[in-house]
Design an enzyme around this catalytic site. Structure first.
Site, PDB file in Angstrom:
ATOM      1  CB  CYS A 197      -2.613   2.429  -3.019  1.00 40.18           C
ATOM      2  SG  CYS A 197      -1.586   0.993  -3.259  1.00 40.18           S
ATOM      3  CB  CYS A 242       0.570   0.296  -5.719  1.00 46.14           C
ATOM      4  SG  CYS A 242       0.125   0.390  -3.997  1.00 46.14           S
ATOM      5  CB  CYS A 283      -0.995  -0.011   1.159  1.00 46.75           C
ATOM      6  SG  CYS A 283      -0.302   0.161   2.792  1.00 46.75           S
TER       7      CYS A 283
END
Length: 128
Positions: A82, A86, A9
């Site tokens: 995310c 990411c 994350c």
């Protein structure tokens, strides 16, 4: 056979930390679980430590890590929802769980995300 799983994350302070801990708890010696963040916060959210302690899991010794701190090949890389924050990490399997960031949620919302992560981790481990 040990399966290597990476949970990613942005901050590595909430969702991915909980997923790593649940994977270690439920995977036993069959899984090597890690977590990292694309922009690590440098600390674990105190809420994460508290709500995981309710489940008997101690996150107080965990540290927020960068993707630069992990290496090797992974059987699965799981992003926590995310989006563009990411980066791509090579793996045999890749999933995005599209989980909301519980950082600013009240305790009830935070627990709901925690419980959702645990259920998904169990499903993931059963499929490896």
């Amino acid at each position: 056979m040990t399966h290597r799983v990476l949970f990613v994350c942005v901050e590595n302070s909430n969702r991915s930390q909980m997923a790593e801990a649940f994977a270690r708890l439920h995977g036993g010696g069959d899984v090597e679980a890690m977590s990292a963040g694309s922009k690590p916060s440098g600390r674990i959210n105190p809420k994460a430590i508290r709500v995981m302690a309710e489940r008997g899991v101690d996150l107080s010794t965990h540290a927020s890590k960068s993707l630069d701190d992990v290496s090797g090949e992974f059987d699965a890389v799981i992003t926590m929802g995310c989006g563009d924050d990411c980066p791509w990490v090579p793996a045999k399997r890749r999933e995005d769980w599209a989980l909301p960031d519980p950082r600013d949620m009240d305790d009830e919302g935070y627990r709901a995300v925690r419980d959702g992560i645990e259920a998904r981790v169990k499903t993931l481990l059963a499929s490896l």
